[in-house]
Design an enzyme around this catalytic site. Sequence first.
Site, PDB file in Angstrom:
ATOM      1  N   SER A 163       1.657 -16.406  -4.163  1.00 17.43           N
ATOM      2  CA  SER A 163       0.603 -16.314  -3.159  1.00 17.43           C
ATOM      3  C   SER A 163      -0.245 -15.069  -3.365  1.00 17.43           C
ATOM      4  O   SER A 163      -1.469 -15.099  -3.198  1.00 17.43           O
ATOM      5  CB  SER A 163       1.199 -16.306  -1.742  1.00 17.43           C
ATOM      6  OG  SER A 163       1.881 -15.091  -1.454  1.00 17.43           O
ATOM      7  N   LYS A 164       0.392 -13.981  -3.771  1.00 18.63           N
ATOM      8  CA  LYS A 164      -0.343 -12.733  -3.968  1.00 18.63           C
ATOM      9  C   LYS A 164      -1.160 -12.753  -5.257  1.00 18.63           C
ATOM     10  O   LYS A 164      -2.236 -12.157  -5.330  1.00 18.63           O
ATOM     11  CB  LYS A 164       0.625 -11.554  -3.948  1.00 18.63           C
ATOM     12  CG  LYS A 164       1.292 -11.339  -2.592  1.00 18.63           C
ATOM     13  CD  LYS A 164       0.270 -11.157  -1.469  1.00 18.63           C
ATOM     14  CE  LYS A 164       0.917 -10.793  -0.140  1.00 18.63           C
ATOM     15  NZ  LYS A 164      -0.072 -10.568   0.936  1.00 18.63           N
TER      16      LYS A 164
ATOM     17  N   TYR B 187       6.138 -15.866  -2.621  1.00 16.34           N
ATOM     18  CA  TYR B 187       5.396 -14.659  -2.257  1.00 16.34           C
ATOM     19  C   TYR B 187       4.567 -14.148  -3.430  1.00 16.34           C
ATOM     20  O   TYR B 187       3.363 -13.886  -3.300  1.00 16.34           O
ATOM     21  CB  TYR B 187       6.367 -13.574  -1.792  1.00 16.34           C
ATOM     22  CG  TYR B 187       5.708 -12.266  -1.438  1.00 16.34           C
ATOM     23  CD1 TYR B 187       5.111 -12.074  -0.195  1.00 16.34           C
ATOM     24  CD2 TYR B 187       5.681 -11.211  -2.346  1.00 16.34           C
ATOM     25  CE1 TYR B 187       4.499 -10.881   0.135  1.00 16.34           C
ATOM     26  CE2 TYR B 187       5.077 -10.006  -2.024  1.00 16.34           C
ATOM     27  CZ  TYR B 187       4.488  -9.840  -0.787  1.00 16.34           C
ATOM     28  OH  TYR B 187       3.883  -8.644  -0.481  1.00 16.34           O
TER      29      TYR B 187
ATOM     30  N   ASN C 234      -5.146  -8.557   6.054  1.00 18.68           N
ATOM     31  CA  ASN C 234      -3.913  -7.886   5.666  1.00 18.68           C
ATOM     32  C   ASN C 234      -2.651  -8.680   6.020  1.00 18.68           C
ATOM     33  O   ASN C 234      -1.586  -8.442   5.452  1.00 18.68           O
ATOM     34  CB  ASN C 234      -3.861  -6.507   6.346  1.00 18.68           C
ATOM     35  CG  ASN C 234      -2.498  -5.875   6.269  1.00 18.68           C
ATOM     36  OD1 ASN C 234      -2.036  -5.489   5.205  1.00 18.68           O
ATOM     37  ND2 ASN C 234      -1.831  -5.776   7.418  1.00 18.68           N
TER      38      ASN C 234
ATOM     39  N   ILE D 198       6.253  -0.237   0.348  1.00 16.08           N
ATOM     40  CA  ILE D 198       5.732   0.487   1.505  1.00 16.08           C
ATOM     41  C   ILE D 198       6.617   0.162   2.699  1.00 16.08           C
ATOM     42  O   ILE D 198       7.055  -0.982   2.868  1.00 16.08           O
ATOM     43  CB  ILE D 198       4.279   0.071   1.824  1.00 16.08           C
ATOM     44  CG1 ILE D 198       3.406   0.145   0.568  1.00 16.08           C
ATOM     45  CG2 ILE D 198       3.709   0.926   2.944  1.00 16.08           C
ATOM     46  CD1 ILE D 198       3.185   1.518   0.019  1.00 16.08           C
TER      47      ILE D 198
ATOM     48  N   SER E  35      -0.536  -7.706  -3.725  1.00  9.68           N
ATOM     49  CA  SER E  35       0.735  -7.010  -3.939  1.00  9.68           C
ATOM     50  C   SER E  35       0.923  -6.776  -5.423  1.00  9.68           C
ATOM     51  O   SER E  35       0.367  -7.510  -6.255  1.00  9.68           O
ATOM     52  CB  SER E  35       1.907  -7.850  -3.412  1.00  9.68           C
ATOM     53  OG  SER E  35       3.160  -7.307  -3.802  1.00  9.68           O
TER      54      SER E  35
END
Length: 266
Positions: free
Chosen positions: A158-159, A155, A89, A188, A142
Amino acid sequence: MTRQSFDFSGKVAVVTGAASGIGRATVRAFAAAGAMVVAADRSARVHDAVSGLGQALAIEMDAGDEADVEHLVAAACHRFGGLDIFYANAGIAGGTAGVLDASAALWAEVLRVNLIGPALAIKHAAPRIVERGAGAILCTASVAGIRSGAGGTPYSSSKAGVISLVQTAAQQLSGSGVRVNAICPGLIETGMTERAFDYARERGKEDQLGRLNPLRRAGAPEEIASVALFLASDAASYINGQAIAVDGGLSSSHPVTRQAFGRAAF
């Protein structure tokens, strides 16, 4: 189905990025369901995540460092006798830099933690899970990895890589009994998004958080933890190589755009 309906008695679960947010909520959810839990994070706050829990261990480590990941898996097996579940995670945001702005150093660090980290988790956890006969590996991707508009370029990339990683790993682990899936959270409240939430609260605009998704609200870490428990359980025994969006419907249509040149056309 509530998370209280899951029974992980006798199971050993490792969760990285466990000092706060989704990781912390998942650690406590696994423990409440009877699992022996190893919480890992590079922050010393990870020790608070296991406070008051029964069979639980906290380890400070870097999820993107192979020696640390290998030690984490070995420590879990040594302490609790094996490994059944690994939830990779841990992640970093890396800011909002676009493709023309992000430095090579930023790209390298974001990919090291967000993509290489889960790859290392699979590499070192899968053989130990096989020793138990079957089990599950989860990775946090994500909605930003599904399509453009929900995060900075390093980001988001990468996801997207994490989603491809779980698909590839699921295939390469065919016949092993190890299932590999990704969870794609939307907005979140976590350590990564804390500033945005605090900013909105200070200005009395908390109700605007998450308004771009059909449910028109932000999600809670516990809502991701519930999905993690489901995917790790026998109830999800036929789910493998998938990326499950838990985002209030945001990924059905990311309503955000950013252009490097000129004005956005609507």
